[in-house]
Design a protein around this motif. Structure first.
Motif, PDB file in Angstrom:
ATOM      1  N   ILE A  61       0.048 -12.363  -3.744  1.00 50.53           N
ATOM      2  CA  ILE A  61       0.895 -10.897  -3.212  1.00 50.53           C
ATOM      3  C   ILE A  61      -0.176  -9.973  -3.560  1.00 50.53           C
ATOM      4  O   ILE A  61      -0.256  -8.971  -2.833  1.00 50.53           O
ATOM      5  CB  ILE A  61       2.075 -10.868  -4.136  1.00 50.53           C
ATOM      6  N   THR A  62      -0.595  -9.894  -4.844  1.00 50.98           N
ATOM      7  CA  THR A  62      -1.442  -8.614  -5.281  1.00 50.98           C
ATOM      8  C   THR A  62      -2.608  -8.597  -4.484  1.00 50.98           C
ATOM      9  O   THR A  62      -2.727  -7.306  -3.990  1.00 50.98           O
ATOM     10  CB  THR A  62      -1.614  -8.882  -6.826  1.00 50.98           C
ATOM     11  N   LEU A  63      -3.388  -9.561  -4.282  1.00 49.76           N
ATOM     12  CA  LEU A  63      -4.668  -9.144  -3.805  1.00 49.76           C
ATOM     13  C   LEU A  63      -4.595  -8.668  -2.443  1.00 49.76           C
ATOM     14  O   LEU A  63      -5.050  -7.940  -1.679  1.00 49.76           O
ATOM     15  CB  LEU A  63      -5.630 -10.422  -3.706  1.00 49.76           C
ATOM     16  N   PRO A  64      -3.997  -9.703  -1.306  1.00 48.66           N
ATOM     17  CA  PRO A  64      -3.701  -9.183   0.020  1.00 48.66           C
ATOM     18  C   PRO A  64      -2.998  -7.618   0.234  1.00 48.66           C
ATOM     19  O   PRO A  64      -3.439  -6.750   0.910  1.00 48.66           O
ATOM     20  CB  PRO A  64      -2.885  -9.888   0.802  1.00 48.66           C
ATOM     21  N   PHE A  65      -2.012  -7.203  -0.736  1.00 48.02           N
ATOM     22  CA  PHE A  65      -1.344  -5.966  -0.666  1.00 48.02           C
ATOM     23  C   PHE A  65      -2.319  -4.896  -1.123  1.00 48.02           C
ATOM     24  O   PHE A  65      -1.995  -3.604  -0.862  1.00 48.02           O
ATOM     25  CB  PHE A  65      -0.243  -6.182  -1.291  1.00 48.02           C
ATOM     26  N   ILE A  66      -3.464  -5.152  -1.970  1.00 50.58           N
ATOM     27  CA  ILE A  66      -4.294  -4.177  -2.318  1.00 50.58           C
ATOM     28  C   ILE A  66      -4.922  -3.736  -1.071  1.00 50.58           C
ATOM     29  O   ILE A  66      -5.170  -2.203  -0.631  1.00 50.58           O
ATOM     30  CB  ILE A  66      -5.394  -4.590  -3.275  1.00 50.58           C
ATOM     31  N   VAL A  67      -5.413  -4.773   0.033  1.00 51.51           N
ATOM     32  CA  VAL A  67      -5.678  -4.346   1.167  1.00 51.51           C
ATOM     33  C   VAL A  67      -4.948  -3.685   2.289  1.00 51.51           C
ATOM     34  O   VAL A  67      -5.349  -2.797   2.665  1.00 51.51           O
ATOM     35  CB  VAL A  67      -6.519  -5.528   1.775  1.00 51.51           C
ATOM     36  N   VAL A  68      -3.762  -4.201   2.057  1.00 51.35           N
ATOM     37  CA  VAL A  68      -2.728  -3.633   2.893  1.00 51.35           C
ATOM     38  C   VAL A  68      -2.561  -2.028   2.491  1.00 51.35           C
ATOM     39  O   VAL A  68      -2.306  -1.018   3.596  1.00 51.35           O
ATOM     40  CB  VAL A  68      -1.430  -4.187   2.765  1.00 51.35           C
ATOM     41  N   GLY A  69      -2.418  -1.561   1.157  1.00 52.25           N
ATOM     42  CA  GLY A  69      -2.219  -0.347   0.951  1.00 52.25           C
ATOM     43  C   GLY A  69      -3.439   0.506   1.193  1.00 52.25           C
ATOM     44  O   GLY A  69      -3.041   1.665   1.550  1.00 52.25           O
ATOM     45  N   PHE A  70      -4.647   0.130   1.307  1.00 52.01           N
ATOM     46  CA  PHE A  70      -5.820   0.671   1.566  1.00 52.01           C
ATOM     47  C   PHE A  70      -5.966   1.036   2.937  1.00 52.01           C
ATOM     48  O   PHE A  70      -6.137   2.072   3.302  1.00 52.01           O
ATOM     49  CB  PHE A  70      -6.923   0.010   0.998  1.00 52.01           C
ATOM     50  N   VAL A  71      -5.273   0.058   3.651  1.00 52.04           N
ATOM     51  CA  VAL A  71      -5.580   0.186   5.318  1.00 52.04           C
ATOM     52  C   VAL A  71      -4.515   1.348   5.616  1.00 52.04           C
ATOM     53  O   VAL A  71      -4.607   2.238   6.213  1.00 52.04           O
ATOM     54  CB  VAL A  71      -5.225  -0.996   5.781  1.00 52.04           C
ATOM     55  N   PHE A  72      -3.328   1.401   5.000  1.00 55.73           N
ATOM     56  CA  PHE A  72      -2.313   2.466   5.270  1.00 55.73           C
ATOM     57  C   PHE A  72      -2.734   3.768   4.806  1.00 55.73           C
ATOM     58  O   PHE A  72      -2.471   4.779   5.630  1.00 55.73           O
ATOM     59  CB  PHE A  72      -0.940   1.940   4.421  1.00 55.73           C
ATOM     60  N   SER A  73      -3.570   3.713   3.746  1.00 56.47           N
ATOM     61  CA  SER A  73      -3.967   5.265   3.272  1.00 56.47           C
ATOM     62  C   SER A  73      -4.844   5.839   4.130  1.00 56.47           C
ATOM     63  O   SER A  73      -5.109   6.980   4.198  1.00 56.47           O
ATOM     64  CB  SER A  73      -4.838   4.917   1.781  1.00 56.47           C
TER      65      SER A  73
END
Ligand SMILES: [Zn+2]
Length: 258
Positions: free
Chosen positions: A131-143
């Protein structure tokens, strides 16, 4: 949908949220066991009978079945309807606040990740990398498309991950044992990716403050030592929720004190 009153669309969003909450329950139950979240169908953990569709209606089924399995009569965890209700409320409220926007989608995904991390950390004292690692990427992409902007997000990842990593090694050096799990820095990096560095600091401060307050209260009531208290990831999840909603006003208020 555009002509419907906001209360109606928010209610529809909440209903959808209850269904998503049902899926989050599956993730919370299965991710720590490293089993697939799509297969097989859900079954009663006691008698292994497969759950019928009408037993799987969020919140309603729990109430109708009075919290017990229809076959073996064993209690169904109260966690299930609680997660569904919280997710439903989150979807309804966020729809109300943000309206249809990229920020809404970003915040909903972030909120779902926090709910799953909170529940898994509470039960297993674990913050899964899946959960933590992929969602770091997801959050960054949304930004790139919405708040907080990619620069803020990138600094958030570094500040979030870095600050807790520093604490991890400082604690290890002083106390000669691990005070935090390695999952906590990754979770705060994820929070940083979605909220940016300022709100990450707010989330961390809130989590630390609430965590120590809780720890002191537990010790005062003699409910065990600091080690047996709630895992820090739970406080981080609540802190992130606070930062995402009232964080900016909290900072405003704090600055007026000086
Ligand atoms: Zn059963």
């Amino acid at each position: 949908m555009n002509d419907a009153p906001p209360a109606v669309t928010a209610a529809v969003a909440a209903l959808f949220g209850a269904l998503v909450g049902s899926f989050l329950n599956v993730c919370i139950y299965r991710l720590p066991n490293r089993t697939s979240i799509v297969w097989p169908a859900s079954a009663c953990p006691h008698c292994r009978r497969e759950i019928e569709w009408f037993e799987n209606i969020p919140i309603v089924s729990y109430l109708v079945l009075r919290g017990r399995c229809r076959t073996c009569g064993q209690p169904i965890g109260i966690r299930y309807p609680i997660i569904e209700a919280i997710t439903a409320a989150m979807f309804g409220l966020m729809w109300w606040f943000y309206g249809p926007s990229i920020l809404l989608v970003s915040r909903l995904i972030f909120g779902c990740a926090l709910i799953v991390l909170f529940a898994i950390d509470l039960e297993h004292h674990l913050l899964p990398n899946v959960i933590t690692l992929p969602f770091i990427v997801v959050g960054f992409v949304f930004s790139w498309f919405t708040e907080p902007g990619w620069v803020d997000s990138l600094i958030g990842v570094l500040v979030g991950g870095g600050s807790l990593l520093l604490m991890f090694y400082a604690y290890l050096a002083v106390r000669k044992k691990e005070g935090l799990g390695m999952g906590d820095p990754k979770m705060l990096a994820m929070i940083g990716a979605f909220l940016g560095w300022k709100m990450t600091i707010v989330a961390l401060m809130f989590a630390s403050f609430a965590g120590s307050l809780f720890g002191v209260a537990m010790m005062a009531m003699r409910r065990g030592s600091m080690e047996s208290m709630l895992p820090f990831g739970c406080f981080l999840a609540v802190g992130a929720g606070v930062a995402a909603t009232v964080g900016p006003s909290l900072v405003q208020w704090y600055l007026t004190l000086w």
